[in-house]
Scaffold this motif. Structure first.
Motif, PDB file in Angstrom:
ATOM      1  N   LEU A 145      -3.060  13.373  -1.404  1.00  0.00           N
ATOM      2  CA  LEU A 145      -3.941  12.445  -0.693  1.00  0.00           C
ATOM      3  C   LEU A 145      -3.287  11.969   0.607  1.00  0.00           C
ATOM      4  O   LEU A 145      -3.946  11.842   1.639  1.00  0.00           O
ATOM      5  CB  LEU A 145      -4.297  11.258  -1.601  1.00  0.00           C
ATOM      6  N   GLU A 146      -1.986  11.732   0.545  1.00  0.00           N
ATOM      7  CA  GLU A 146      -1.288  11.303   1.765  1.00  0.00           C
ATOM      8  C   GLU A 146      -1.355  12.396   2.829  1.00  0.00           C
ATOM      9  O   GLU A 146      -1.568  12.125   4.014  1.00  0.00           O
ATOM     10  CB  GLU A 146       0.173  10.961   1.440  1.00  0.00           C
ATOM     11  N   ALA A 147      -1.205  13.646   2.379  1.00  0.00           N
ATOM     12  CA  ALA A 147      -1.250  14.761   3.342  1.00  0.00           C
ATOM     13  C   ALA A 147      -2.641  14.854   3.972  1.00  0.00           C
ATOM     14  O   ALA A 147      -2.770  15.083   5.194  1.00  0.00           O
ATOM     15  CB  ALA A 147      -0.891  16.068   2.647  1.00  0.00           C
ATOM     16  N   ALA A 148      -3.681  14.651   3.157  1.00  0.00           N
ATOM     17  CA  ALA A 148      -5.048  14.717   3.700  1.00  0.00           C
ATOM     18  C   ALA A 148      -5.243  13.608   4.735  1.00  0.00           C
ATOM     19  O   ALA A 148      -5.828  13.831   5.807  1.00  0.00           O
ATOM     20  CB  ALA A 148      -6.072  14.595   2.572  1.00  0.00           C
ATOM     21  N   ALA A 149      -4.736  12.408   4.428  1.00  0.00           N
ATOM     22  CA  ALA A 149      -4.873  11.291   5.375  1.00  0.00           C
ATOM     23  C   ALA A 149      -4.151  11.609   6.688  1.00  0.00           C
ATOM     24  O   ALA A 149      -4.679  11.365   7.776  1.00  0.00           O
ATOM     25  CB  ALA A 149      -4.324  10.009   4.748  1.00  0.00           C
ATOM     26  N   GLN A 150      -2.960  12.185   6.552  1.00  0.00           N
ATOM     27  CA  GLN A 150      -2.184  12.524   7.765  1.00  0.00           C
ATOM     28  C   GLN A 150      -2.912  13.557   8.616  1.00  0.00           C
ATOM     29  O   GLN A 150      -2.957  13.446   9.836  1.00  0.00           O
ATOM     30  CB  GLN A 150      -0.824  13.070   7.365  1.00  0.00           C
TER      31      GLN A 150
ATOM     32  N   ILE B 270      -5.610   9.262   9.747  1.00  0.00           N
ATOM     33  CA  ILE B 270      -6.334   8.081   9.270  1.00  0.00           C
ATOM     34  C   ILE B 270      -5.405   7.317   8.315  1.00  0.00           C
ATOM     35  O   ILE B 270      -4.642   7.941   7.581  1.00  0.00           O
ATOM     36  CB  ILE B 270      -7.650   8.545   8.583  1.00  0.00           C
ATOM     37  N   ALA B 271      -5.482   5.986   8.348  1.00  0.00           N
ATOM     38  CA  ALA B 271      -4.581   5.184   7.501  1.00  0.00           C
ATOM     39  C   ALA B 271      -4.999   5.292   6.037  1.00  0.00           C
ATOM     40  O   ALA B 271      -6.191   5.335   5.720  1.00  0.00           O
ATOM     41  CB  ALA B 271      -4.634   3.729   7.945  1.00  0.00           C
ATOM     42  N   LEU B 272      -3.992   5.351   5.148  1.00  0.00           N
ATOM     43  CA  LEU B 272      -4.261   5.325   3.702  1.00  0.00           C
ATOM     44  C   LEU B 272      -3.536   4.114   3.136  1.00  0.00           C
ATOM     45  O   LEU B 272      -2.305   4.041   3.168  1.00  0.00           O
ATOM     46  CB  LEU B 272      -3.743   6.610   3.045  1.00  0.00           C
ATOM     47  N   GLN B 273      -4.310   3.160   2.632  1.00  0.00           N
ATOM     48  CA  GLN B 273      -3.696   1.947   2.079  1.00  0.00           C
ATOM     49  C   GLN B 273      -3.665   2.044   0.561  1.00  0.00           C
ATOM     50  O   GLN B 273      -4.714   2.249  -0.058  1.00  0.00           O
ATOM     51  CB  GLN B 273      -4.537   0.728   2.493  1.00  0.00           C
ATOM     52  N   ALA B 274      -2.460   1.939  -0.032  1.00  0.00           N
ATOM     53  CA  ALA B 274      -2.344   1.984  -1.501  1.00  0.00           C
ATOM     54  C   ALA B 274      -2.029   0.582  -2.007  1.00  0.00           C
ATOM     55  O   ALA B 274      -1.034  -0.013  -1.623  1.00  0.00           O
ATOM     56  CB  ALA B 274      -1.253   2.958  -1.912  1.00  0.00           C
ATOM     57  N   ARG B 275      -2.884   0.075  -2.862  1.00  0.00           N
ATOM     58  CA  ARG B 275      -2.704  -1.296  -3.376  1.00  0.00           C
ATOM     59  C   ARG B 275      -2.073  -1.272  -4.779  1.00  0.00           C
ATOM     60  O   ARG B 275      -2.261  -0.301  -5.517  1.00  0.00           O
ATOM     61  CB  ARG B 275      -4.059  -2.003  -3.447  1.00  0.00           C
ATOM     62  N   PRO B 276      -1.367  -2.348  -5.161  1.00  0.00           N
ATOM     63  CA  PRO B 276      -0.724  -2.382  -6.486  1.00  0.00           C
ATOM     64  C   PRO B 276      -1.743  -2.215  -7.618  1.00  0.00           C
ATOM     65  O   PRO B 276      -2.903  -2.624  -7.481  1.00  0.00           O
ATOM     66  CB  PRO B 276      -0.107  -3.783  -6.544  1.00  0.00           C
ATOM     67  N   ASP B 277      -1.282  -1.621  -8.688  1.00  0.00           N
ATOM     68  CA  ASP B 277      -2.151  -1.393  -9.839  1.00  0.00           C
ATOM     69  C   ASP B 277      -2.002  -2.549 -10.832  1.00  0.00           C
ATOM     70  O   ASP B 277      -0.977  -2.657 -11.508  1.00  0.00           O
ATOM     71  CB  ASP B 277      -1.764  -0.060 -10.498  1.00  0.00           C
ATOM     72  N   ARG B 278      -3.039  -3.369 -10.936  1.00  0.00           N
ATOM     73  CA  ARG B 278      -2.955  -4.556 -11.799  1.00  0.00           C
ATOM     74  C   ARG B 278      -3.111  -4.236 -13.280  1.00  0.00           C
ATOM     75  O   ARG B 278      -3.004  -5.118 -14.126  1.00  0.00           O
ATOM     76  CB  ARG B 278      -4.034  -5.564 -11.387  1.00  0.00           C
ATOM     77  N   HIS B 279      -3.434  -2.991 -13.589  1.00  0.00           N
ATOM     78  CA  HIS B 279      -3.605  -2.608 -14.992  1.00  0.00           C
ATOM     79  C   HIS B 279      -2.323  -2.873 -15.782  1.00  0.00           C
ATOM     80  O   HIS B 279      -2.377  -3.269 -16.945  1.00  0.00           O
ATOM     81  CB  HIS B 279      -3.964  -1.119 -15.040  1.00  0.00           C
ATOM     82  N   PHE B 280      -1.188  -2.652 -15.112  1.00  0.00           N
ATOM     83  CA  PHE B 280       0.090  -2.720 -15.824  1.00  0.00           C
ATOM     84  C   PHE B 280       0.671  -4.133 -15.801  1.00  0.00           C
ATOM     85  O   PHE B 280       0.361  -4.942 -14.939  1.00  0.00           O
ATOM     86  CB  PHE B 280       1.076  -1.727 -15.214  1.00  0.00           C
ATOM     87  N   ASN B 281       1.538  -4.395 -16.789  1.00  0.00           N
ATOM     88  CA  ASN B 281       2.185  -5.710 -16.877  1.00  0.00           C
ATOM     89  C   ASN B 281       3.433  -5.795 -16.022  1.00  0.00           C
ATOM     90  O   ASN B 281       3.960  -6.872 -15.797  1.00  0.00           O
ATOM     91  CB  ASN B 281       2.578  -5.996 -18.335  1.00  0.00           C
ATOM     92  N   CYS B 282       3.947  -4.640 -15.616  1.00  0.00           N
ATOM     93  CA  CYS B 282       5.175  -4.628 -14.822  1.00  0.00           C
ATOM     94  C   CYS B 282       4.935  -3.734 -13.607  1.00  0.00           C
ATOM     95  O   CYS B 282       4.721  -2.528 -13.757  1.00  0.00           O
ATOM     96  CB  CYS B 282       6.323  -4.098 -15.676  1.00  0.00           C
ATOM     97  N   ALA B 283       4.973  -4.331 -12.420  1.00  0.00           N
ATOM     98  CA  ALA B 283       4.758  -3.550 -11.192  1.00  0.00           C
ATOM     99  C   ALA B 283       5.953  -2.626 -10.979  1.00  0.00           C
ATOM    100  O   ALA B 283       7.046  -2.888 -11.477  1.00  0.00           O
ATOM    101  CB  ALA B 283       4.596  -4.487 -10.002  1.00  0.00           C
ATOM    102  N   VAL B 284       5.718  -1.569 -10.194  1.00  0.00           N
ATOM    103  CA  VAL B 284       6.776  -0.592  -9.951  1.00  0.00           C
ATOM    104  C   VAL B 284       8.007  -1.281  -9.338  1.00  0.00           C
ATOM    105  O   VAL B 284       9.142  -1.026  -9.740  1.00  0.00           O
ATOM    106  CB  VAL B 284       6.246   0.549  -9.040  1.00  0.00           C
TER     107      VAL B 284
END
Ligand SMILES: Cc1cc2nc3c(=O)[nH]c(=O)nc-3n(C[C@H](O)[C@H](O)[C@H](O)COP(=O)(O)OP(=O)(O)OC[C@H]3O[C@@H](n4cnc5c(N)ncnc54)[C@H](O)[C@@H]3O)c2cc1C
Ligand code: SF4
Length: 522
Positions: free
Chosen positions: A119-124, A128-142
């Motif tokens: 996906l990053e390669a396609a955006a490049q 075009i900007a690709l914004q990745a937001r944190p995944d709230r599904h998990f209890n511990c962020a990366v």
């Protein structure tokens, strides 16, 4: 002039109803983009039920989003491949970006390093900007995991799990662990004994509706040569169904989950396990809902602490832990092969045809349901692959293909790391290796098997037992200094003292390994 502000990417394992990528969605300016695609369906040779699960859940989610007022640009596969308009995420996304001309792409962090790169390669490509937001599904962020892991010599699940229990106040009484201990593992290792499990509770099944039946028809035509069958597909594919599956587990199986977590028995598909992993990994249900429901059952006196703590440990502990390890260790992790194992997966891992009763039974579950419970995965199929010397990446690829719940972030650390020791001890400090003796203790498999679990050589020698000694023998250099392997290394030294026996084991193991390499039946 651009007509669309955000093109919001929603992947097949991001079916949360509160996805961070949708936080500021503006129905007048934004569009959701979802895509079924050939590459994800075929880069591993997927079980048919796995394909049905993903595509059906995605189509249900598309409809639910549309009902909530979201505009969804959905790329559906059809039975006829000639109608395809692109192979992978990158191609399909590029085609839509050219048409829709969004100002930027927005997504929630994804669960697969390879897909993220695509996906990053396609955006490049489209600048075009690709914004990745944190995944709230998990209890511990990366980054929280990174913070916790930084500076530690080794990553120990128990320490991580206790930290999360305290941080999220789960099963805590005035700062102390509920029930007076952090860990009830000693109560959770029962076998069923001679009489077997008796009558087990049914697991809630879900009838295929019209949308799912359409997907089944498509998969049966388009992916006719894939393993498994669509017959009897009964998985939850919506949030409401996933919640019903959770409620069913809490009411009917949680109380007995703990003691028989590790037990094996012929024809026993789910035992007291939750069968929630696929719904969890597609984000049809949130881990905190599962944990809260189990804790509520404990507080209401409906389930004992050993079962509830055991279940919480799997979800709040292991599930979050392996995700942290995945993102910390990628991209190099997938290349690891600490024991230099080279074999392909045994032929029986695709069709289940073998004289080994334990492997046959576990594989029946995999073929019928795209499922095997943890001990079938770790101490039957994983054990056989480990002691035979299957390449850890090949084992992971196979796992990704055959299990409904397999997503890269969770399959890779479990399959390559925990099960095959490919990471040399990042996830676990010792390999999960054992002889047929372990399987005999935890199951009735050996009683109905043409092999003898006690024997390591001879016509009726148990392949797992033969390969176990050979595995220790071949890899002694890697285990000699491991203090958790002292007992096994000592036993190997005793075996080695009998030169004749050891030579026979080595020869028999060589023949078995050659057969696996040649795809022959065992
Ligand atoms: C070789 C191997 C490969 C595995 N690959 C996967 C995978 O691709 N996807 C997956 O979800 N699990 C994987 N696991 C972990 C575990 O076996 C499955 O989560 C579990 O069997 C799913 O069945 P269940 O929902 O009935 O689980 P239960 O026994 O009811 O456990 C409850 C939940 O805890 C979580 N859980 C338990 N153990 C683990 C673990 N080790 N890692 C992460 N989550 C865990 C799951 O979400 C599971 O649904 C793997 C284990 C092994 C040994
Ligand atoms: S004898 Fe060996 S192959 Fe047969 S069921 Fe027991 S462990 Fe499996």
């Amino acid at each position: 002039m651009s007509s669309i502000r955000n093109l919001v990417i929603v992947l097949g394992d991001q079916l949360d109803d509160q996805l961070s990528a949708l936080d500021d969605f503006d129905a007048d300016r934004d569009v959701v983009w979802m895509a079924e695609n050939e590459t994800e369906a075929t880069h591993v040779w997927c079980h048919k039920k796995r394909l049905v699960l993903f595509f059906s859940a995605m189509r249900h989610h598309r409809d639910a989003l549309q009902q909530r007022g979201f505009t969804v640009d959905y790329h559906a596969l059809s039975a006829d491949k000639r109608h395809d308009s692109g192979g992978d995420f990158g191609d399909i996304l590029s085609a839509r970006v050219r048409v829709l001309k969004p100002e930027r792409l927005v997504m929630t962090e994804c669960g697969d390093y390879r897909v993220r790169e695509m996906l990053e390669a396609a955006a490049q490509r489209h600048e075009i900007a690709l914004q990745a937001r944190p995944d709230r599904h998990f209890n511990c962020a990366v980054d929280e995991f990174e913070e916790w892991a930084a500076g530690r010599d080794s990553l120990v699940l128990e320490h991580f799990y206790r930290m999360l229990r305290k941080r999220h106040d789960v099963l805590m009484d005035d700062g102390e662990p509920a029930g007076g201990a952090w860990n009830f593992d000693k109560d959770n290792r029962e076998s069923f004994g001679r009489d077997g499990p008796g009558t087990l509770p049914h697991v809630r099944q879900f009838c295929a509706d019209e949308l799912t039946r359409e997907v089944i028809d498509m998969v049966d035509t388009r992916y006719a040569d894939h393993p498994g069958s669509t017959a009897g597909f009964d998985m939850p594919v919506t949030h409401a169904e996933a919640r019903t599956a959770l409620d069913d587990f809490i009411a009917n199986r949680l109380a007995n989950f703990g003691p028989w977590q590790d037990a094996l028995w012929t024809d026993m598909q789910f035992a007291y396990h939750s069968r929630l992993s696929a719904a969890l990994n597609l984000h049809l249900i949130a881990p905190r809902d599962c944990v809260n429901a189990a804790v509520d059952a404990y507080r209401a006196g409906q389930a004992p602490i050993n079962s509830v703590e055991g279940f919480v440990r799997q979800i709040l502990g292991w599930r979050e832990f392996v995700r942290g390890v995945y993102w910390r260790e990628m991209p190099g992790y997938i290349q690891r092969n600490a024991l230099r194992a080279e074999l392909p997966v045994p032929a029986s891992f695709w069709q289940g045809d073998t004289d080994m009763a334990c492997v046959r039974d576990a594989m029946q579950n995999v073929l019928d349901n795209g499922y095997a419970h943890h001990i079938q995965r770790l101490m039957v199929l994983g054990l056989f692959a480990l002691v035979a010397g299957v390449h850890p990446r090949a084992f992971h690829d196979w796992h990704m293909a055959m299990y409904l719940d397999a997503i890269d972030w969770v399959s890779l650390p479990n399959a390559l790391g925990m099960s095959q020791f490919g990471d040399g001890g990042v996830l676990g400090t010792k390999p999960y290796c054992a002889s047929g003796n372990y399987i005999n203790k935890m199951s009735n498999y050996c009683k109905g098997c043409r092999f003898n679990y006690r024997k390591a050589d001879g016509e009726d020698a148990c392949p797992i037992t033969t390969l176990y000694w050979d595995f220790l023998d071949r890899n002694l250099g890697a285990f000699e200094d491991n203090h958790r392997m002292v007992f096994q290394v000592k036993n190997l030294q005793k075996k080695r003292a009998d030169h004749e026996l050891m030579a026979a084991i080595r020869q028999q193991a060589k023949t078995l390994r050659q057969k696996i390499s040649d795809g022959e039946r065992i």
